[in-house]
Design an enzyme around this catalytic site. Sequence first.
Site, PDB file in Angstrom:
ATOM      1  N   GLY A  45      40.108  34.392  33.417  1.00 11.43           N
ATOM      2  CA  GLY A  45      38.731  33.958  33.190  1.00 11.43           C
ATOM      3  C   GLY A  45      38.431  32.615  33.815  1.00 11.43           C
ATOM      4  O   GLY A  45      37.375  32.405  34.415  1.00 11.43           O
ATOM      5  N   CYS A  46      39.380  31.701  33.711  1.00 15.93           N
ATOM      6  CA  CYS A  46      39.180  30.353  34.256  1.00 15.93           C
ATOM      7  C   CYS A  46      39.152  30.372  35.779  1.00 15.93           C
ATOM      8  O   CYS A  46      38.425  29.604  36.408  1.00 15.93           O
ATOM      9  CB  CYS A  46      40.267  29.418  33.745  1.00 15.93           C
ATOM     10  SG  CYS A  46      40.290  29.306  31.939  1.00 15.93           S
ATOM     11  N   THR A  47      39.950  31.268  36.359  1.00 19.69           N
ATOM     12  CA  THR A  47      39.959  31.391  37.816  1.00 19.69           C
ATOM     13  C   THR A  47      38.645  32.001  38.294  1.00 19.69           C
ATOM     14  O   THR A  47      38.042  31.512  39.257  1.00 19.69           O
ATOM     15  CB  THR A  47      41.164  32.235  38.279  1.00 19.69           C
ATOM     16  OG1 THR A  47      42.359  31.587  37.828  1.00 19.69           O
ATOM     17  CG2 THR A  47      41.193  32.369  39.795  1.00 19.69           C
ATOM     18  N   ALA A  50      35.984  29.264  38.038  1.00 15.54           N
ATOM     19  CA  ALA A  50      36.144  28.244  39.075  1.00 15.54           C
ATOM     20  C   ALA A  50      35.700  28.772  40.441  1.00 15.54           C
ATOM     21  O   ALA A  50      35.031  28.075  41.206  1.00 15.54           O
ATOM     22  CB  ALA A  50      37.601  27.773  39.133  1.00 15.54           C
TER      23      ALA A  50
END
Length: 154
Positions: A45-47, A50
């Site tokens: 999710g964070c990738t 970003a």
Amino acid sequence: STIMNIGDMIPEVLGYDAEGRQVKASDFAGKPLIVYFYPKDNTSGCTAEACSLRDGYEALCARGFVVIGISKDSPKSHLKFAEKYTLPFILLSDESTEVNQAFGVWQKKKMAGREYMGTVRTTFITDATHHITHIITKVDTKNAAAQIESLLDS
């Protein structure tokens, strides 16, 4: 701790950069900010979030925004993450979680029946005086930039 509200001025200390230098909101005086908190470098999710912000970065810059990502990962982790995905914006480390706490995003979370403290993915948008104008608590990670743009346009 409760999350900050629209109209609040964001805290002065935002975290530490790759050189270990303390970064402050006043370093960006007169510029509106997009300050996004995320749980962890290199997780799916964070990738996605970003990379969406990377792809929408020029459009956000064109509106005058400075984009800042904050997590409790180390500066070294951030450097690798930024290099791997060619992230053009600032990533700050908050290893002590004091910045997470100041914004109210360090909260009790549940996963697989286990309770733990962690970062609740949240995006804060400010005006040029660093007062919060929008708060996104349900971040659409794959479309994070478009989500911000549509909020700014509404």
